[in-house]
Structures are given as C-alpha cells and as structure tokens.
Enzyme design. Structure first.
Site, PDB file in Angstrom:
ATOM      1  N   GLY A   1       5.494   8.706  -1.444  1.00 47.10           N
ATOM      2  CA  GLY A   1       4.759   9.948  -1.187  1.00 47.10           C
ATOM      3  C   GLY A   1       3.378   9.752  -0.607  1.00 47.10           C
ATOM      4  N   ALA A   2       3.044   8.534  -0.204  1.00 44.91           N
ATOM      5  CA  ALA A   2       1.699   8.262   0.322  1.00 44.91           C
ATOM      6  C   ALA A   2       1.773   7.159   1.363  1.00 44.91           C
ATOM      7  CB  ALA A   2       0.750   7.855  -0.804  1.00 44.91           C
ATOM      8  N   GLY A   3       1.451   7.515   2.618  1.00 43.46           N
ATOM      9  CA  GLY A   3       1.447   6.533   3.698  1.00 43.46           C
ATOM     10  C   GLY A   3       0.039   6.338   4.212  1.00 43.46           C
TER      11      GLY A   3
ATOM     12  N   ILE B   1       7.711  -2.334   2.477  1.00 46.58           N
ATOM     13  CA  ILE B   1       6.860  -3.501   2.271  1.00 46.58           C
ATOM     14  C   ILE B   1       7.393  -4.709   3.050  1.00 46.58           C
ATOM     15  CG2 ILE B   1       5.780  -5.015   0.587  1.00 46.58           C
ATOM     16  CD1 ILE B   1       4.986  -1.970   0.526  1.00 46.58           C
TER      17      ILE B   1
ATOM     18  N   GLU C   1      -5.990  -6.267  10.751  1.00 44.79           N
ATOM     19  CA  GLU C   1      -4.565  -5.940  10.752  1.00 44.79           C
ATOM     20  C   GLU C   1      -4.187  -5.184  12.019  1.00 44.79           C
ATOM     21  OE1 GLU C   1      -1.225  -3.516   8.085  1.00 44.79           O
ATOM     22  OE2 GLU C   1      -3.224  -3.889   7.265  1.00 44.79           O
TER      23      GLU C   1
ATOM     24  N   MET D   1       0.827  -1.205   0.000  1.00 41.68           N
ATOM     25  CA  MET D   1       0.000   0.000   0.000  1.00 41.68           C
ATOM     26  C   MET D   1       0.863   1.257   0.000  1.00 41.68           C
ATOM     27  SD  MET D   1      -3.106  -0.977   2.639  1.00 41.68           S
ATOM     28  CE  MET D   1      -2.224  -2.041   3.794  1.00 41.68           C
ATOM     29  N   THR D   2       1.802   1.333   0.943  1.00 42.42           N
ATOM     30  CA  THR D   2       2.594   2.553   1.153  1.00 42.42           C
ATOM     31  C   THR D   2       3.502   2.866  -0.032  1.00 42.42           C
ATOM     32  OG1 THR D   2       2.587   2.131   3.525  1.00 42.42           O
ATOM     33  CG2 THR D   2       4.226   3.681   2.704  1.00 42.42           C
ATOM     34  N   GLU D   3       3.576   4.149  -0.356  1.00 40.46           N
ATOM     35  CA  GLU D   3       4.457   4.630  -1.417  1.00 40.46           C
ATOM     36  C   GLU D   3       5.372   5.711  -0.860  1.00 40.46           C
ATOM     37  OE1 GLU D   3       1.161   3.939  -4.982  1.00 40.46           O
ATOM     38  OE2 GLU D   3       2.017   5.925  -4.676  1.00 40.46           O
TER      39      GLU D   3
END
Length: 381
Positions: free
Chosen positions: A129-131, A157, A244, A125-127
């Site tokens: 620039g995007a958490g 990841i 989760e 999911m995490t990038e």
C-alpha cells in the site's frame, strides 16, 4: 567511449571486466533468464575477481577506489542484460548505507562478505500500500529490551529471494509528526526469527532478476542492527536515492546505446526491394533521430556522473536524467523493435528481451511522475 572522469586505470579495469563477462556471463545469460535467477555462483565469481563493491575500504575487502569503477560495472553488466541490476543494487545502493551509516562493528561483520559475494543484500522500502509515498509505510518496529519486534510486509524487492541481509524501512515511532520522522532503517538477517519470503514475483521482463515479497511476523531483530540513528531513516533514504537514480539513468543510457547498435547492424544486413533497408531515407531519419538523442543523453549523463563523484548535490539533475533517459530508452526500444520488423517480435532476437526489460526503469527508484515533482520543487514551484 571517452568519459571525462575515466583514467587509464579505469579502462584497464573495464577491459578485465569485459573479458570476465564474455566468459562467465554472456554464454549463460539466456539460461539464467529461463531459470528466472542469476546463480549465487556468479555472485561469488564477481567477488573473487574484485567486481563487487569496489569503493568499499580495503580493510573490509574492497579496493577503496573511486565511484568511476562502479560506473564501469553498471555499464558492462547492462550490456549483458538488464536482469543483472541486482548486482548494481547491492554494490551502489544497499552497501553504501552500511559504509556510511553503519557502526564499526556492523562494517566489520557484514562488509567483507558483501565484497566477497558470500552475502547478497537487498533494500525493502515498497509495501503493498505504499510505493513512492515512503512516509506512508505501515511496517513497524517496536523496541523491546535488546530487540526490535518487526511486523509488516514488503513487495517488489530486488534480490528478495537470495538476499542474506535486507535493510528495511520501518516505523519506530508511529506517532511522529510529520510521519517521515518516525522512519528508521534496520538490517534483517536471513535467519531472523519471524522473517519469511513470500512469492517470487513473475514480471513482464527482467526475468533472471529475482523479485519477491518479504514478510515480517513478530520478527526479532537485535537492537545493534539499527542502521544509523532512530528516526533518521527517511533522511538517509532521500540522500542515497540520488545515487540510486543515477544508477538507473546509467542503465537506461547504456540500454539505448546497445539497442541502437543492434539495430544498426540489423538494418545494414536486412534486404528489401533489392537493397539494404538502411538505404531507405525513412529508416535513415529514424536512426539519425535516435543517434542525436543518445549522444545528447550521454553528454548530460557523463557530466552528471563527474559532478556526483566530486560530491556535488545534483538531486535535481539526477531526477532529470532518470526521467529523460528512461523515457528515451522506452522510445528507442519501440523504434528498434519496429525496425527489426517481424523478427523483432521473436524471442531469438535480443531486441525482444530489451523491449520487455526497459519499461520498468521509469517506475522503480521513484516513478517518473515523482521525478517531475522533484524537478518542479527545485524550480521553486
């Protein structure tokens, strides 16, 4: 422990798992930390013994049992070391996407290997620039004929290096309003053209748990690897994040219990000024405060697990548990290291490793600040 949702079968299972871990995990864990990797052979041993994905249906290699068995696995693995969280992620976070939203063909293709330990999974999911803001992801998947063409990058990841199957969150509709309605989930296999691993990331703690960057450059993913429906990815993610976050809360609680037990043994044996330091009132009060916090945390957590197993929506309570239990574990790690004195700062003492491993739990699965936002919304604020 006398968990309200446990039966005799659960306790027999716990006893079997503990014996297995005493032989196959505890003696090797320090080496895994030094190697910065849990070997695939251990995953395979877990699968052979029925300790992977126990709630998966029997037709796909699981045992078809209730989630209490997964709780036991998470608890016992945490006692070995926090670096084994990748197994809990595989069992209780990634595989459920396939079990619940996958097609019959996808289940038949992937689940047997997931339960046997031949296939390790990850979720991306995490990038960079995007958490926490999942709607802000930039990875795209464009449908062309029978394939999606994926472009983007993921980071932080879990199981990123060893994973054979990665479920990725991506934008299949970049013009969707609101943006989260354009998110879909795709399963990317290890040998997919255009898929590569970036750096194996060096972390402050969780040294044996592999964490990596994933890169998708015109990556070709068959259309049949779509998980569920296009545009429903955000909905699926929000639904599964409840479990989760519960897994994270379980690990935090067990870590606190374990650190407390380590410290209790230490202060009874450590001598200062002619007495065991456990005889000093200041230290007794410190231990009393921690014992009270741990006991209350366990009571809340056990009730929450029981409700989750009954299918009750406990999203707000899960956010509370994740928030408070991870904060408690950070506080207890610091207190316990202090009570160990100089020895607490030595690598040969387990408390030093625990002190490193604990803090990240307040960051992943949604930061604790996001947990407060969720709690506030549920209060009607």
């Amino acid at each position: 422990m006398n968990h309200p949702y446990m039966t005799e079968d659960h306790e027999i299972f716990r006893s079997s798992l503990r014996k297995f871990l005493q032989k196959e995990a505890y003696p090797h864990y320090q080496q895994w930390e030094e190697d910065r990797l849990v070997p695939r052979s251990f995953w395979k041993q877990m699968g052979d013994q029925g300790f992977l994905c126990p709630d998966v249906d029997e037709e796909y290699g699981g045992s078809g049992v209730d989630w209490g068995f997964s709780v036991i696995i998470n608890e016992e693995l945490e006692r070995v070391g926090s670096g084994l969280i990748g197994i809990g992620l595989h069992n209780d976070i990634v595989v459920p996407y396939i079990s619940e939203y996958g097609t019959a063909a996808q289940k038949k293709r992937w689940l047997p290997s997931c339960t046997s330990g031949d296939m390790i999974t990850a979720i991306a999911m995490t990038e960079p620039g995007a958490g926490s803001d999942l709607a802000g992801i930039k990875t795209t998947a464009r449908l062309t004929g029978d394939h999606y063409i994926v472009n983007g990058q993921k980071t932080f990841i879990t199981n990123g290096i060893q994973s054979d199957l990665v479920i990725i969150a991506c934008k299949t509709d970049t013009g969707a309003v609101p943006p989260h309605k354009g998110i879909s989930l795709l399963a990317v296999e290890r040998d997919a053209e255009g898929f590569s691993r970036g750096r194996k990331l060096e972390k402050v703690g969780l040294h044996c748990q592999d964490t990596a960057e994933l890169i998708f450059e015109d990556c070709i993913v068959p259309k049949q690897n779509l998980i569920g429906e296009e545009g429903k990815g955000f909905h699926y993610l929000m639904k599964k994040l409840q479990q989760e976050r519960l897994v994270v809360a379980i690990a935090a609680q067990v870590s606190s219990e374990h650190m407390f037990a380590l410290t209790l043994d230490y202060i009874k044996s450590r001598q200062a000024f002619g007495n065991s330091i456990s005889q000093f009132q200041h230290i007794q009060f410190k231990m009393a405060d921690m014992a009270a916090d741990i006991e209350m945390g366990r009571a809340f957590l056990d009730g929450l697990i029981a409700e989750h197993m009954r299918g009750i929506d406990v999203n707000a309570k899960v956010s509370m548990a994740k928030l408070k239990l991870t904060e408690m574990s950070r506080r207890i790690a610091a207190e316990c290291m202090q009570l160990h004195g100089g020895y607490g700062y030595m690598e040969e003492y387990e408390i030093a490793r625990r002190y490193r491993d604990v803090p990240v739990a307040s960051i992943y699965a949604g930061t604790n600040e996001i947990m407060k936002v969720i709690i506030a919304k549920n209060l009607g604020l």
